[in-house]
Enzyme design. Sequence first.
Site, short mmCIF file in Angstrom:
data_model
loop_
_atom_site.label_atom_id
_atom_site.label_comp_id
_atom_site.label_asym_id
_atom_site.label_seq_id
_atom_site.Cartn_x
_atom_site.Cartn_y
_atom_site.Cartn_z
N LYS A 283 0.85 -1.18 0.00
CA LYS A 283 0.00 0.00 0.00
C LYS A 283 0.89 1.24 0.00
CE LYS A 283 -4.45 1.28 1.99
NZ LYS A 283 -5.44 0.96 3.05
N GLU A 360 -21.13 -3.24 10.01
CA GLU A 360 -22.02 -2.35 10.76
C GLU A 360 -23.19 -3.09 11.40
OE1 GLU A 360 -19.73 0.01 7.82
OE2 GLU A 360 -20.96 -1.81 7.66
N ARG A 388 -26.66 0.51 6.62
CA ARG A 388 -26.50 -0.93 6.45
C ARG A 388 -27.06 -1.70 7.64
NH1 ARG A 388 -20.48 -1.79 4.04
NH2 ARG A 388 -21.55 -3.11 2.55
#
Length: 641
Positions: A283, A360, A388
Amino acid sequence: MGDYRLLDAIRNPADLKKMDAEALPTLCQEIRGYLCDTVLQTGGHLASNLGVVELTVALHRVFNFPKDHLIFDVGHQCYTHKLLTGRKDRFATLRQRGGLSGFTKRAESEYDCFGAGHSSTSVSAAIGFAEAERLKGSDAYTVAVLGDGAFTGGMIHEALNNCRKDLRLILVLNENEMSISKNTGAFAGMIAKVRASKGYYRTKRRTVKVIRKIPLLGEPLFRLIRHMKQSIKDKLYKSNYFEDLGLYYLGPADGNDLEKTERLLREAIQSGQSTVVHLRTVKGKGYAPAEQDPGAYHGIAPAGTEKKRNFSAEAGEILTELAERDPRVCAVTAAMAAGTGLSVFAEAIPSRFFDVGIAEEHALTFSAGLAADGYKPYFAVYSSFLQRGYDNLIHDIALQRLPVTVLVDRAGISGGDGPTHHGIFDVAFLSQIPGMTIETPSTFSSLRRALEDSLSAGHPVAIRYPNAPDSPLCEERFCYGSRTVRADFSPSETPRAVILTYGRIVTEAIAAADSCRREGDTVGILLLERLKPYALTAEGIAALIPPSVKTVVFLEEGIKNGGAGMILREYLALPQGCTYEHLAIDDVFDTPKASGNLYADFGIGREDLLSALHFSAPAIDLHDTLHKTKTAVPCGGTAEE
């Protein structure tokens, strides 16, 4: 800006396929340079995009998009994909109004077959595409690119459980932070290296073909060898989640090695079955600051943006203080500790801090479990991600009247991230839940009061706030009324009109009211710091609206249908002859307008407000008003993040 001769020559993936292999490393360098030059100015997701340059180049060389389908999980790592699919000339408009989206977007390009913005949706969508192509009798492939973090979301596992083995489906697992596979140790690493070598798969296919051609013994011998091979792998690798599910697995391999990545992708095609290609990437690769601290460069603000302490950071500090005083207080996050300001809590009280990953739904029901056993959980989540977990809010929390507090961060319109991150639905859907208190603090001091009040609440509470700094002006200006409904006019005043509002958009109300007052028209403002139950019963509000008022305008930075203004109108008893106007976001997710002012684009700006107030004089500029008061922009200023 640097020299981008190779990148400039690519108008579509066909140009990339024609490029000599020797030139590809230079192309990847150019792409990284261009990403750094551009994203450091526009803002956006930098580290994740720098890590997938070679992978994206390989995908576009191996597959035939858009006939084949390419789906990115979240979509925040699709910048190289945009550059290679004819969007380089517009790339400087990234995350700007009317410009390129920071995510994949179907309306933007035929190469974006599926829109994204939230995590863990890619595999479900990809299986849908792959099944559709199977039903059509098509030979098109579907490729999903997902990071290891997506596997902390339950949808990925639900989808994998539903995946047929015989689909033209390739799942590219881009591992850049944590290990999912149990392939550890030096020997496992050596095996992975062998599997990524040039001749391995060619030799493997030839061997299988020869064995199967042996009369009578061929097929039994092939099955025996395959069984022995799997047994040895199980001993060495312990277990492989994907192969246990019946998927063909390739890797792990270096995803920043273009040649190896292309080879694995071509082998995935040759396998003729649903395949997982496991790659490891760095990354932030190619930009030293991002490599050293990829978290800091995951999402960056546009150049020149002044970083101010916002509501998220303040909420984290206050919650930590409460937890130090009360051992029942717990903090919960869905992989967003830094974004929601909970990093300070995690460091101070790690035993009561819970990061449940990108889940979530689980976070809410987990919080319900904590609350049912005597604790006071606080779940900090972006407004757009709270969507969600709606069933969990109703079924697991509200129905049982459990004292879970949801800190609804990033409430309101999102400037850079766009419609996938607009926090404009939470008031509408939270208002429908019985027993739910909705706090809407506009200052740091009212945020503290809301958090302290929630500690003694015996029911669910939502505290919503914007991505904005504090506003001393709101504290000074709204000095009448009560803690939950504050007014900027005294009981003895007789305004012709009153604006009802809450949250960051109070800036537009202030600008409009000041325009009216400069022209001798008296307009007052009622700032709602709680929407439910106090404000939406209308008892407190009605008492603050003088009989002189001829126009009431409810202004909100949220969806009109089911919003606070619509609910309030049912309860509010207005003075005789008084008209009621409701300014909110109409039945849309976003607007194609790009005036530079999001409020104006959505029809809830100061000019719209002045029109609703039946006021025709020129509008005063908000910055002029604030300059005269010698104070900061109230409640966050513009709607841009």
